[in-house]
Each structure stands twice: as structure tokens, then as C-alpha cells.
Write a protein that holds these residues in place. Structure first.
Motif, mmCIF file in Angstrom:
data_model
loop_
_atom_site.group_PDB
_atom_site.id
_atom_site.type_symbol
_atom_site.label_atom_id
_atom_site.label_comp_id
_atom_site.label_asym_id
_atom_site.label_seq_id
_atom_site.Cartn_x
_atom_site.Cartn_y
_atom_site.Cartn_z
ATOM 1 N N THR A 24 8.614 -7.645 -7.837
ATOM 2 C CA THR A 24 8.817 -7.195 -9.213
ATOM 3 C C THR A 24 9.040 -5.693 -9.329
ATOM 4 O O THR A 24 9.173 -5.183 -10.453
ATOM 5 N N ASP A 25 9.071 -4.981 -8.204
ATOM 6 C CA ASP A 25 9.167 -3.523 -8.266
ATOM 7 C C ASP A 25 10.460 -2.973 -7.679
ATOM 8 O O ASP A 25 10.550 -1.785 -7.359
ATOM 9 N N THR A 26 11.494 -3.810 -7.534
ATOM 10 C CA THR A 26 12.699 -3.338 -6.859
ATOM 11 C C THR A 26 13.539 -2.394 -7.719
ATOM 12 O O THR A 26 14.376 -1.658 -7.185
ATOM 13 N N ALA A 27 13.321 -2.380 -9.020
ATOM 14 C CA ALA A 27 14.135 -1.511 -9.878
ATOM 15 C C ALA A 27 13.971 -0.046 -9.508
ATOM 16 O O ALA A 27 14.939 0.734 -9.569
ATOM 17 N N THR A 28 12.776 0.327 -9.086
ATOM 18 C CA THR A 28 12.525 1.730 -8.752
ATOM 19 C C THR A 28 13.161 2.125 -7.421
ATOM 20 O O THR A 28 13.202 3.309 -7.091
ATOM 21 N N GLN A 29 13.633 1.158 -6.658
ATOM 22 C CA GLN A 29 14.233 1.457 -5.357
ATOM 23 C C GLN A 29 15.756 1.607 -5.431
ATOM 24 O O GLN A 29 16.388 2.019 -4.466
ATOM 25 N N ARG A 30 16.322 1.264 -6.557
ATOM 26 C CA ARG A 30 17.777 1.238 -6.685
ATOM 27 C C ARG A 30 18.311 2.593 -7.157
ATOM 28 O O ARG A 30 17.723 3.239 -8.021
ATOM 29 N N ARG A 49 21.898 19.246 7.491
ATOM 30 C CA ARG A 49 21.378 20.477 6.878
ATOM 31 C C ARG A 49 19.967 20.783 7.351
ATOM 32 O O ARG A 49 19.610 21.953 7.585
ATOM 33 N N ALA A 50 19.139 19.748 7.526
ATOM 34 C CA ALA A 50 17.744 19.938 7.911
ATOM 35 C C ALA A 50 17.529 19.915 9.416
ATOM 36 O O ALA A 50 16.407 20.126 9.877
ATOM 37 N N GLY A 51 18.576 19.648 10.187
ATOM 38 C CA GLY A 51 18.444 19.609 11.641
ATOM 39 C C GLY A 51 17.797 18.358 12.169
ATOM 40 O O GLY A 51 17.163 18.387 13.235
ATOM 41 N N VAL A 52 17.942 17.242 11.456
ATOM 42 C CA VAL A 52 17.402 15.964 11.914
ATOM 43 C C VAL A 52 18.492 15.218 12.683
ATOM 44 O O VAL A 52 19.555 14.932 12.137
ATOM 45 N N ASP A 53 18.232 14.923 13.940
ATOM 46 C CA ASP A 53 19.233 14.258 14.783
ATOM 47 C C ASP A 53 19.339 12.771 14.483
ATOM 48 O O ASP A 53 20.437 12.222 14.391
ATOM 49 N N MET A 54 18.165 12.109 14.360
ATOM 50 C CA MET A 54 18.149 10.660 14.174
ATOM 51 C C MET A 54 17.068 10.271 13.173
ATOM 52 O O MET A 54 16.064 10.971 13.029
ATOM 53 N N GLN A 55 17.290 9.138 12.520
ATOM 54 C CA GLN A 55 16.260 8.503 11.716
ATOM 55 C C GLN A 55 16.041 7.084 12.230
ATOM 56 O O GLN A 55 16.985 6.429 12.660
ATOM 57 N N VAL A 56 14.778 6.646 12.156
ATOM 58 C CA VAL A 56 14.449 5.255 12.450
ATOM 59 C C VAL A 56 14.289 4.560 11.094
ATOM 60 O O VAL A 56 13.341 4.825 10.357
ATOM 61 N N LEU A 57 15.224 3.692 10.779
ATOM 62 C CA LEU A 57 15.263 3.058 9.462
ATOM 63 C C LEU A 57 14.248 1.927 9.369
ATOM 64 O O LEU A 57 14.031 1.194 10.332
ATOM 65 N N SER A 58 13.661 1.783 8.176
ATOM 66 C CA SER A 58 12.747 0.660 7.952
ATOM 67 C C SER A 58 12.856 0.206 6.517
ATOM 68 O O SER A 58 13.110 1.004 5.605
ATOM 69 N N SER A 59 12.622 -1.092 6.300
ATOM 70 C CA SER A 59 12.662 -1.640 4.950
ATOM 71 C C SER A 59 11.317 -1.560 4.251
ATOM 72 O O SER A 59 11.236 -1.793 3.045
ATOM 73 N N ALA A 60 10.252 -1.241 4.969
ATOM 74 C CA ALA A 60 8.945 -1.099 4.327
ATOM 75 C C ALA A 60 9.017 -0.013 3.253
ATOM 76 O O ALA A 60 9.685 1.001 3.450
ATOM 77 N N PRO A 61 8.364 -0.193 2.111
ATOM 78 C CA PRO A 61 7.473 -1.294 1.743
ATOM 79 C C PRO A 61 8.197 -2.534 1.222
ATOM 80 O O PRO A 61 7.542 -3.522 0.880
ATOM 81 N N GLN A 62 9.532 -2.455 1.155
ATOM 82 C CA GLN A 62 10.301 -3.598 0.648
ATOM 83 C C GLN A 62 10.559 -4.596 1.776
ATOM 84 O O GLN A 62 11.709 -4.919 2.117
ATOM 85 N N ASN A 63 9.478 -5.056 2.378
ATOM 86 C CA ASN A 63 9.593 -6.014 3.475
ATOM 87 C C ASN A 63 9.789 -7.434 2.937
ATOM 88 O O ASN A 63 9.388 -7.734 1.809
ATOM 89 N N PRO A 64 10.385 -8.320 3.737
ATOM 90 C CA PRO A 64 10.714 -9.685 3.272
ATOM 91 C C PRO A 64 9.514 -10.618 3.306
ATOM 92 O O PRO A 64 9.478 -11.591 4.057
ATOM 93 N N TYR A 65 8.521 -10.321 2.472
ATOM 94 C CA TYR A 65 7.305 -11.106 2.418
ATOM 95 C C TYR A 65 7.356 -12.040 1.209
ATOM 96 O O TYR A 65 7.774 -11.643 0.118
#
Length: 320
Positions: A24-30, A49-65
């Protein structure tokens, strides 16, 4: 190599699947900048710009539970395939943590195996609770056994459920205070149940500097003998068997407390993108290099700890 271990990515079509699971909280993620297309291009520019080479992506807290097994499995497969596509398109910029369709244990283990073996994901992301149930509950033991067998990285993120407390939810504190409280509860449950000792091959990453844990370690050491006597070792010892990301909204006293409590070698760069974006995103990286932090500690947090955790040290040295 600067690897941001706390970075969110999701699209509207994935969030639509979660609505079908009862979220019920997905509206705030869009529309926050966590998606594809122009949002992804903006993310990459900000990383540069920030000098970040890589990100490790995750769906949390929007996990498929969700209790509907078919829908949960479909959502998990969808998001894992989606993440694999992003990583394939930008292999030098992104890695990904797998999502699992909990609380369906057999299906979750099957999807973890597919994501790690077939899709090449670098670990698994779980919420600190599953539909209000603690991760240390016996029903989830087969998942931890599988992760331990594989020597997997496990990234934990608050569920955003206000720690199941109306005293948090009803007073607009779900993320300001509730999320770090969720972190604190989760990591203390892991400690008092001895999970880093029971599952020594899992490399556990806790979010947000471990919540309030840096301020509680001595208290926990003093009080666990009578309140949680089943704890197999002093909490301060077990705490240092895990890792913690640096998402602290640029608050230097919190970062220094985590360094003093856990050791700089247990901290990993995290930004919480897109919740920390633009100047706040840059600050999430820059504050780790503040003059009050020893240069060797900053270098470990920003450059080498994540490389070692993900087994990238040799690859990085070859490209240096």
C-alpha cells in the motif's frame, strides 16, 4: 573502486506487481529517480559527479513479499530479470542483489539459486522482517542455511513497517525514526541468536550504520547475561563479525561512533539513492573523507572494504 552498496532501483511496472501483492506504500516510490530511461541517465551523471564507480542495486524495502505464492514468485522473477538486464547493459556501473519471494521458503531458495547461478547476482537483499515476522524465526532457517552453504552476501534493509508499532506509525516517524529502530532490532536479534556464529559463511551487511547499535554495544554487553543469556558471545564481539553501510545522512558523530564501535574495516559506502540525491548524495560520500576521520579509515570505507567483500580486489588491481 568506490562501490555504493545501498542503492535502490525499481520501475512502475514492478511496483504495480507489488500492489497486486497487497503493498500500500508504492506511491511514495514513484517518480523519485529510481527508475530507467531519463532517471537512470540522471543517476549515472550523479554517480560520476560524486566519484561513485558502481552501485549494487536492490529492491528492498519494496521486496516481493506476500501471502500469494504465485504472485510473489512472479514479482521476484520479474525484478531479478529486470536487474540482470540493467547490469548487462552497464556492467561497469552496476551489480545487483537478488530478491526472494518470501515467506515461501522453497520458492525463495529456488529463486535465490537462479539469481546467483544463472543471473550472476552478487548477493541477496532481504527486509529486516518478512510480513512482520523476524528473520531469526525458525521458519526462515532453510534460507539462511542455503546462504551459508553458498558463502553469500546478505544485505538487510528495513521494511518500513514502523517496527510494527503505532507509536511510530501514527506519529509520522516511519522513516525518520522507525527505519533505524528496525535496523537496531534486527541486528540485535541476529546477535542474541548468534547468527554470525551459526552461519559463519554469510557476509551480512546491515543498513544505516546499524541503527542505534553503535550507542548500545556496552549496554548490550552489560545486560545480555540476564536478559538474553542464550547469546553465545558478547554482543560487541558478534557485532564486529558483520558489516554496516554508511548511510547516516552526513551526520559525522554517527559515522565516528560506528568507526569506534565496529572498526573502519566493517563499514561500506552507502548512499540510499534516490532518497539521498543531488547535493545530499554527494555529501553521503564526501563526509567519509572529513578531516576528523583518519585518512586510512576513509580510504578503507570508500575504496577497499567492498572490493574485498565482493571478491573484486584482484580485478581492481589489474585495472589500476
Amino acid at each position: 573502486m568506490r562501490i555504493d552498496v545501498h542503492a535502490h532501483y525499481w520501475t512502475d511496472d514492478y511496483l504495480d506487481l507489488l500492489v497486486g501483492l497487497g503493498k500500500t506504500d508504492t506511491a511514495t516510490q514513484r517518480g523519485m529517480g529510481a527508475g530507467r530511461g531519463a532517471e537512470l541517465a540522471t543517476r549515472l551523471r550523479l554517480m560520476d559527479r560524486a566519484g561513485v564507480d558502481m552501485q549494487v542495486l536492490s529492491s528492498a524495502p519494496q521486496n516481493p513479499y506476500g501471502e500469494d505464492r504465485v504472485k510473489a514468485v512472479a514479482a521476484a522473477r520479474f525484478v531479478n530479470d529486470q536487474y540482470a538486464g540493467v547490469v548487462a547493459a552497464y556492467p561497469d556501473r552496476f551489480m545487483a542483489f537478488a530478491s526472494a519471494p518470501l515467506p515461501h521458503i522453497d520458492a525463495a531458495i529456488a529463486e535465490i539459486r537462479r539469481a546467483l547461478d544463472d543471473l550472476g547476482m552478487v548477493g541477496v537483499a532481504l527486509n529486516t522482517t518478512v510480513l512482520g515476522r523476524a528473520l531469526v524465526d525458525p521458519e526462515f532457517a532453510p534460507v539462511f542455511s542455503e546462504l551459508d552453504r553458498r558463502g553469500a552476501v546478505l544485505y538487510l534493509h528495513p521494511a518500513g513497517n514502523s517496527a510494527c508499532s503505532p507509536l511510530i506509525a501514527d506519529y509520522h516517524l516511519t522513516w525518520m525514526a522507525g527505519a533505524p529502530i528496525e535496523d537496531t532490532i534486527s541486528v540485535m536479534q541476529l546477535i542474541t541468536n548468534g547468527f554470525p556464529l551459526r552461519y559463519p559463511n554469510i557476509r551480512i551487511i546491515n543498513s544505516h550504520l546499524g541503527g542505534a547499535l553503535p550507542m548500545l554495544l556496552q549496554r548490550a554487553d552489560n545486560q545480555y547475561p540476564w536478559e538474553a543469556p542464550q547469546t553465545p558471545e558478547a554482543p560487541s564481539v558478534i557485532a564486529r563479525m558483520m558489516w554496516y553501510d554508511t548511510v547516516g545522512h552526513g551526520h559525522l558523530p554517527a559515522l565516528r561512533a560506528a568507526i569506534d564501535s565496529f572498526g573502519a574495516d566493517r563499514l561500506l559506502l552507502g548512499t540510499d539513492f534516490p532518497y539521498e540525491a543531488d547535493k545530499i548524495f554527494v555529501r553521503a560520500i564526501d563526509y567519509i573523507s572529513d578531516p576528523s576521520i583518519a585518512p586510512e579509515e576513509s580510504a578503507a570505507i570508500l575504496e577497499t572494504n567492498a572490493e574485498r567483500l565482493f571478491g573484486l580486489v584482484h580485478a581492481a588491481s589489474r585495472t589500476a
